[in-house]
Write an enzyme that holds these catalytic residues in place. Structure first.
Site, PDB file in Angstrom:
ATOM      1  N   ASN A   4      -3.767   5.997  -2.545  1.00  0.00           N
ATOM      2  CA  ASN A   4      -3.396   6.145  -1.124  1.00  0.00           C
ATOM      3  C   ASN A   4      -2.703   7.471  -0.810  1.00  0.00           C
ATOM      4  OD1 ASN A   4      -4.604   3.821  -0.398  1.00  0.00           O
ATOM      5  ND2 ASN A   4      -2.741   2.584  -0.319  1.00  0.00           N
ATOM      6  N   SER A  47       0.819  -1.215   0.000  1.00  0.00           N
ATOM      7  CA  SER A  47       0.000   0.000   0.000  1.00  0.00           C
ATOM      8  C   SER A  47       0.846   1.255   0.000  1.00  0.00           C
ATOM      9  CB  SER A  47      -0.835   0.077   1.279  1.00  0.00           C
ATOM     10  OG  SER A  47      -1.751  -0.949   1.341  1.00  0.00           O
ATOM     11  N   GLU A 107      -4.013  -0.519  -9.624  1.00  0.00           N
ATOM     12  CA  GLU A 107      -2.886   0.364  -9.932  1.00  0.00           C
ATOM     13  C   GLU A 107      -1.698  -0.510 -10.356  1.00  0.00           C
ATOM     14  OE1 GLU A 107      -3.757   4.237  -7.087  1.00  0.00           O
ATOM     15  OE2 GLU A 107      -2.518   2.644  -6.227  1.00  0.00           O
ATOM     16  N   HIS A 164      -1.277  -3.035  -7.284  1.00  0.00           N
ATOM     17  CA  HIS A 164      -1.951  -2.593  -6.057  1.00  0.00           C
ATOM     18  C   HIS A 164      -3.463  -2.727  -6.231  1.00  0.00           C
ATOM     19  CE1 HIS A 164      -3.139   0.683  -3.016  1.00  0.00           C
ATOM     20  NE2 HIS A 164      -2.841  -0.413  -2.359  1.00  0.00           N
TER      21      HIS A 164
HETATM   22  C1  LIG Z   1      -4.896   5.492   7.259  1.00  0.00           C
HETATM   23  C2  LIG Z   1      -4.349   4.545   6.212  1.00  0.00           C
HETATM   24  C3  LIG Z   1      -5.328   4.052   5.200  1.00  0.00           C
HETATM   25  C4  LIG Z   1      -4.704   3.127   4.245  1.00  0.00           C
HETATM   26  C5  LIG Z   1      -5.565   2.437   3.246  1.00  0.00           C
HETATM   27  C6  LIG Z   1      -4.772   1.384   2.538  1.00  0.00           C
HETATM   28  C7  LIG Z   1      -5.645   0.427   1.788  1.00  0.00           C
HETATM   29  C8  LIG Z   1      -5.184   0.296   0.377  1.00  0.00           C
HETATM   30  O1  LIG Z   1      -3.987   0.154   0.095  1.00  0.00           O
HETATM   31  C9  LIG Z   1      -6.158   0.369  -0.720  1.00  0.00           C
HETATM   32  C10 LIG Z   1      -7.583   0.052  -0.390  1.00  0.00           C
HETATM   33  O2  LIG Z   1      -8.059  -1.028  -0.597  1.00  0.00           O
HETATM   34  S1  LIG Z   1      -8.471   1.321   0.218  1.00  0.00           S
HETATM   35  C11 LIG Z   1     -10.086   0.652   0.404  1.00  0.00           C
HETATM   36  C12 LIG Z   1     -10.856   0.702  -0.874  1.00  0.00           C
HETATM   37  N1  LIG Z   1     -12.189   0.188  -0.630  1.00  0.00           N
HETATM   38  C13 LIG Z   1     -13.220   0.983  -0.350  1.00  0.00           C
HETATM   39  O3  LIG Z   1     -13.117   2.202  -0.349  1.00  0.00           O
HETATM   40  C14 LIG Z   1     -14.506   0.250  -0.052  1.00  0.00           C
HETATM   41  C15 LIG Z   1     -15.597   1.197   0.261  1.00  0.00           C
HETATM   42  N2  LIG Z   1     -16.836   0.439   0.494  1.00  0.00           N
HETATM   43  C16 LIG Z   1     -17.596  -0.015  -0.527  1.00  0.00           C
HETATM   44  O4  LIG Z   1     -17.307   0.193  -1.702  1.00  0.00           O
HETATM   45  C17 LIG Z   1     -18.838  -0.774  -0.135  1.00  0.00           C
HETATM   46  O5  LIG Z   1     -19.167  -0.439   1.180  1.00  0.00           O
HETATM   47  C18 LIG Z   1     -18.664  -2.346  -0.237  1.00  0.00           C
HETATM   48  C19 LIG Z   1     -18.493  -2.742  -1.712  1.00  0.00           C
HETATM   49  C20 LIG Z   1     -17.469  -2.854   0.557  1.00  0.00           C
HETATM   50  C21 LIG Z   1     -19.895  -3.031   0.317  1.00  0.00           C
HETATM   51  O6  LIG Z   1     -20.998  -2.498  -0.314  1.00  0.00           O
HETATM   52  P1  LIG Z   1     -22.417  -2.336   0.404  1.00  0.00           P
HETATM   53  O7  LIG Z   1     -22.205  -1.583   1.659  1.00  0.00           O
HETATM   54  O8  LIG Z   1     -23.384  -1.847  -0.597  1.00  0.00           O
HETATM   55  O9  LIG Z   1     -22.745  -3.786   0.884  1.00  0.00           O
HETATM   56  P2  LIG Z   1     -23.294  -5.001   0.106  1.00  0.00           P
HETATM   57  O10 LIG Z   1     -24.679  -4.765  -0.420  1.00  0.00           O
HETATM   58  O11 LIG Z   1     -23.086  -6.117   1.061  1.00  0.00           O
HETATM   59  O12 LIG Z   1     -22.296  -5.177  -1.124  1.00  0.00           O
HETATM   60  C22 LIG Z   1     -22.418  -4.556  -2.407  1.00  0.00           C
HETATM   61  C23 LIG Z   1     -22.108  -5.580  -3.477  1.00  0.00           C
HETATM   62  O13 LIG Z   1     -20.788  -6.085  -3.350  1.00  0.00           O
HETATM   63  C24 LIG Z   1     -20.812  -7.500  -3.080  1.00  0.00           C
HETATM   64  N3  LIG Z   1     -19.746  -7.804  -2.125  1.00  0.00           N
HETATM   65  C25 LIG Z   1     -19.372  -7.061  -1.069  1.00  0.00           C
HETATM   66  N4  LIG Z   1     -18.314  -7.618  -0.465  1.00  0.00           N
HETATM   67  C26 LIG Z   1     -18.021  -8.723  -1.169  1.00  0.00           C
HETATM   68  C27 LIG Z   1     -17.021  -9.712  -1.058  1.00  0.00           C
HETATM   69  N5  LIG Z   1     -16.097  -9.670  -0.087  1.00  0.00           N
HETATM   70  N6  LIG Z   1     -17.003 -10.703  -1.961  1.00  0.00           N
HETATM   71  C28 LIG Z   1     -17.903 -10.764  -2.958  1.00  0.00           C
HETATM   72  N7  LIG Z   1     -18.877  -9.855  -3.131  1.00  0.00           N
HETATM   73  C29 LIG Z   1     -18.935  -8.867  -2.235  1.00  0.00           C
HETATM   74  C30 LIG Z   1     -22.168  -7.736  -2.520  1.00  0.00           C
HETATM   75  O14 LIG Z   1     -22.572  -9.068  -2.674  1.00  0.00           O
HETATM   76  C31 LIG Z   1     -23.008  -6.776  -3.352  1.00  0.00           C
HETATM   77  O15 LIG Z   1     -23.214  -7.270  -4.683  1.00  0.00           O
HETATM   78  P3  LIG Z   1     -24.457  -6.800  -5.609  1.00  0.00           P
HETATM   79  O16 LIG Z   1     -25.685  -7.148  -4.843  1.00  0.00           O
HETATM   80  O17 LIG Z   1     -24.287  -7.571  -6.887  1.00  0.00           O
HETATM   81  O18 LIG Z   1     -24.320  -5.321  -5.817  1.00  0.00           O
HETATM   82  N1  LIG Z   2      -5.991  -4.159   3.914  1.00  0.00           N
HETATM   83  C1  LIG Z   2      -6.164  -3.467   2.796  1.00  0.00           C
HETATM   84  O1  LIG Z   2      -7.244  -2.876   2.594  1.00  0.00           O
HETATM   85  C2  LIG Z   2      -5.098  -3.395   1.767  1.00  0.00           C
HETATM   86  C3  LIG Z   2      -3.820  -3.879   2.018  1.00  0.00           C
HETATM   87  N2  LIG Z   2      -2.859  -3.816   1.036  1.00  0.00           N
HETATM   88  C4  LIG Z   2      -1.523  -4.362   1.266  1.00  0.00           C
HETATM   89  O2  LIG Z   2      -1.583  -5.775   1.088  1.00  0.00           O
HETATM   90  C5  LIG Z   2      -0.664  -6.422   1.983  1.00  0.00           C
HETATM   91  C6  LIG Z   2      -1.426  -7.405   2.850  1.00  0.00           C
HETATM   92  O3  LIG Z   2      -2.423  -6.717   3.576  1.00  0.00           O
HETATM   93  P1  LIG Z   2      -3.654  -7.495   4.223  1.00  0.00           P
HETATM   94  O4  LIG Z   2      -4.082  -8.614   3.342  1.00  0.00           O
HETATM   95  O5  LIG Z   2      -4.626  -6.469   4.622  1.00  0.00           O
HETATM   96  O6  LIG Z   2      -2.961  -8.098   5.531  1.00  0.00           O
HETATM   97  P2  LIG Z   2      -3.430  -9.318   6.445  1.00  0.00           P
HETATM   98  O7  LIG Z   2      -2.852  -9.080   7.779  1.00  0.00           O
HETATM   99  O8  LIG Z   2      -4.900  -9.535   6.321  1.00  0.00           O
HETATM  100  O9  LIG Z   2      -2.712 -10.577   5.762  1.00  0.00           O
HETATM  101  C7  LIG Z   2      -1.322 -10.733   5.648  1.00  0.00           C
HETATM  102  C8  LIG Z   2      -1.054 -12.238   5.538  1.00  0.00           C
HETATM  103  O10 LIG Z   2       0.309 -12.424   5.211  1.00  0.00           O
HETATM  104  C9  LIG Z   2       0.775 -13.543   5.936  1.00  0.00           C
HETATM  105  N3  LIG Z   2       2.228 -13.457   6.016  1.00  0.00           N
HETATM  106  C10 LIG Z   2       2.973 -12.598   6.745  1.00  0.00           C
HETATM  107  N4  LIG Z   2       4.292 -12.832   6.521  1.00  0.00           N
HETATM  108  C11 LIG Z   2       4.347 -13.857   5.629  1.00  0.00           C
HETATM  109  C12 LIG Z   2       5.424 -14.558   4.990  1.00  0.00           C
HETATM  110  N5  LIG Z   2       6.696 -14.240   5.243  1.00  0.00           N
HETATM  111  N6  LIG Z   2       5.123 -15.547   4.124  1.00  0.00           N
HETATM  112  C13 LIG Z   2       3.833 -15.872   3.857  1.00  0.00           C
HETATM  113  N7  LIG Z   2       2.780 -15.245   4.422  1.00  0.00           N
HETATM  114  C14 LIG Z   2       3.051 -14.250   5.288  1.00  0.00           C
HETATM  115  C15 LIG Z   2       0.075 -13.455   7.283  1.00  0.00           C
HETATM  116  O11 LIG Z   2       0.042 -14.716   7.921  1.00  0.00           O
HETATM  117  C16 LIG Z   2      -1.312 -12.970   6.858  1.00  0.00           C
HETATM  118  O12 LIG Z   2      -2.200 -14.044   6.604  1.00  0.00           O
HETATM  119  C17 LIG Z   2       0.052  -5.297   2.752  1.00  0.00           C
HETATM  120  O13 LIG Z   2       1.213  -4.973   2.071  1.00  0.00           O
HETATM  121  C18 LIG Z   2      -0.972  -4.139   2.669  1.00  0.00           C
HETATM  122  O14 LIG Z   2      -0.375  -2.894   2.785  1.00  0.00           O
HETATM  123  C19 LIG Z   2      -3.112  -3.318  -0.224  1.00  0.00           C
HETATM  124  C20 LIG Z   2      -4.377  -2.867  -0.526  1.00  0.00           C
HETATM  125  C21 LIG Z   2      -5.451  -2.816   0.459  1.00  0.00           C
END
Ligand SMILES: CCCCCCCC(=O)CC(=O)SCCNC(=O)CCNC(=O)[C@H](O)C(C)(C)COP(=O)(O)OP(=O)(O)OC[C@H]1O[C@@H](n2cnc3c(N)ncnc32)[C@H](O)[C@@H]1OP(=O)(O)O
Ligand SMILES: NC(=O)C1=CN([C@@H]2O[C@H](COP(=O)(O)OP(=O)(O)OC[C@H]3O[C@@H](n4cnc5c(N)ncnc54)[C@H](O)[C@@H]3O)[C@@H](O)[C@H]2O)C=CC1
Length: 310
Positions: free
Chosen positions: A215, A144, A177, A165
């Site tokens: 990010n 990330s 990304e 990413h």
């Molecule tokens: C301070 C540091 C910060 C650092 C950040 C670092 C992280 C990173 O590196 C990068 C990231 O990932 S950042 C996070 C990006 N993600 C977001 O912003 C998610 C925001 N949330 C959402 O889009 C919806 O709440 C969401 C889609 C999750 C759920 O939607 P709803 O609230 O409408 O709930 P549902 O009705 O249950 O879901 C909508 C549709 O999506 C399907 N679904 C949800 N989760 C699923 C999953 N895990 N697997 C499969 N399908 C899934 C759900 O079934 C539904 O489908 P449809 O009915 O067909 O629309």
């Molecule tokens: N959580 C998020 O929303 C996002 C996270 N990322 C990035 O993805 C990476 C993983 O994040 P998460 O899945 O959230 O973490 P997580 O904590 O859910 O999973 C990490 C996994 O890696 C395993 N692990 C640690 N060291 C290991 C090794 N040496 N060999 C094999 N497995 C090992 C751990 O047992 C754990 O199951 C990080 O670099 C994070 O920054 C990127 C996009 C979104």
């Protein structure tokens, strides 16, 4: 071109999703991200080996993949549950698990690393994979916040190194990304782009700058939300309501922090603060530190800023 999840699965089932040269994929780390990446890679016809440290962790990864697939299949195949079962069986047959990374990369075209957000741990992993993987294998990190080049230097294949990413939840979020470092060859970068498209993702090209695109904007926003609560200006609930209803975000910043994982957020902000100590956008947060110290890591453990919904 972006596809809603149903159309995306339908297009995979009908074979209309673009194919890439990459067929065998190893994903290291079976947590939140690795499990999602494995699911979508297998759903789009790739042979996937998912690696984590123990069989118990991999059992959990497998069960979270099954649950997520069931959600997808339930809707996609509502009128043909038998076809849904067949699709699910096919996807699961293309997915196997392994605890030995060296064994898992033996016939891999692409390795995607999604382990803990820690530079030294990632470098150690890639240095050992570099020795075990065939020469043609491309390496990518899902980090990330860590510069891709700082990880790639652990290998002797920087021309075959890049960043992929993904966004959480991987089966739903359409963006990918794709990051190149100066050493990434055109051939590698094009293969990474084609692989992303073959997974049904919309790709954007990124340079190896802090936080890439999303990010770099999202982390300061989320941290400022936490600081607003620390200053006593608003509650997490009110901030979340405000950003959902006032800015149209699907989740408020506290819900999103719980969803991402507070430990991952802390790794990111601590890393950036150490690197850019004079940038107040990257100041660590006592509140975030307190929650992490208490083990409140977010939805993955059942509690973060909120108690997770069952
Ligand atoms: C301070 C540091 C910060 C650092 C950040 C670092 C992280 C990173 O590196 C990068 C990231 O990932 S950042 C996070 C990006 N993600 C977001 O912003 C998610 C925001 N949330 C959402 O889009 C919806 O709440 C969401 C889609 C999750 C759920 O939607 P709803 O609230 O409408 O709930 P549902 O009705 O249950 O879901 C909508 C549709 O999506 C399907 N679904 C949800 N989760 C699923 C999953 N895990 N697997 C499969 N399908 C899934 C759900 O079934 C539904 O489908 P449809 O009915 O067909 O629309
Ligand atoms: N959580 C998020 O929303 C996002 C996270 N990322 C990035 O993805 C990476 C993983 O994040 P998460 O899945 O959230 O973490 P997580 O904590 O859910 O999973 C990490 C996994 O890696 C395993 N692990 C640690 N060291 C290991 C090794 N040496 N060999 C094999 N497995 C090992 C751990 O047992 C754990 O199951 C990080 O670099 C994070 O920054 C990127 C996009 C979104």
């Amino acid at each position: 071109m972006s596809l809603p999840i149903r159309a995306f699965i339908r297009s995979f089932s009908s074979g209309s999703i673009q194919r890439s040269a990459i067929k065998n994929v190893t994903i290291i780390g079976g947590g939140l991200m690795g499990a999602g990446i494995a699911q979508v890679a297998a759903s789009t016809g790739h042979n996937v080996v998912l690696v984590d440290q123990t069989k118990d962790i991999l059992k959990k990864s497998h069960s979270s993949i099954e649950k997520s697939l069931q959600r997808v299949v339930k809707k996609q195949y509502a009128e043909d549950p038998k076809a849904g079962e067949a699709f699910m069986a096919k996807v699961l047959s293309q997915l196997c698990t392994e605890t030995d990374p060296a064994a898992a990369v033996k016939s891999s075209d692409l390795v995607i690393e999604a382990i803990v957000e820690n530079l030294e741990v990632k470098k150690k992993l890639f240095a050992s994979l570099d020795k075990a993987a065939p020469k043609h294998t491309i390496f990518a990190s899902n980090t990330s916040s860590i510069p891709i080049k700082e990880i790639a230097v652990a290998t002797k294949r920087m021309d075959k190194f890049g960043g992929l990413h993904y966004f959480n939840p991987v089966p739903v979020m359409k963006l990918l990304e794709v990051i190149r470092i100066p050493e990434t060859s055109d051939d590698t970068f094009n293969k990474l782009l084609a692989f992303g498209k073959a997974m049904g993702k919309v790709t954007v090209n990124c340079k190896d700058t802090p936080g890439f695109i999303v990010n770099r904007l999202l982390v300061p926003y989320m941290m400022e939300a936490v600081r607003m609560v620390e200053r006593g200006e608003a509650t997490p609930q009110d901030v979340d309501t405000a950003m959902k209803l006032g800015a149209g975000y699907p989740m408020g910043p506290f819900e999103l922090t719980d969803y991402v994982g507070l430990d991952t957020c802390k790794f990111i902000i601590d890393g950036w603060h150490a690197k850019y100590p004079n940038n107040p956008l990257f100041d660590p947060s006592p509140l975030l530190n307190k929650y992490v110290a208490e083990g409140k890591l977010g939805n993955k453990v059942g509690e973060g800023f909120y108690k997770a919904k069952k």
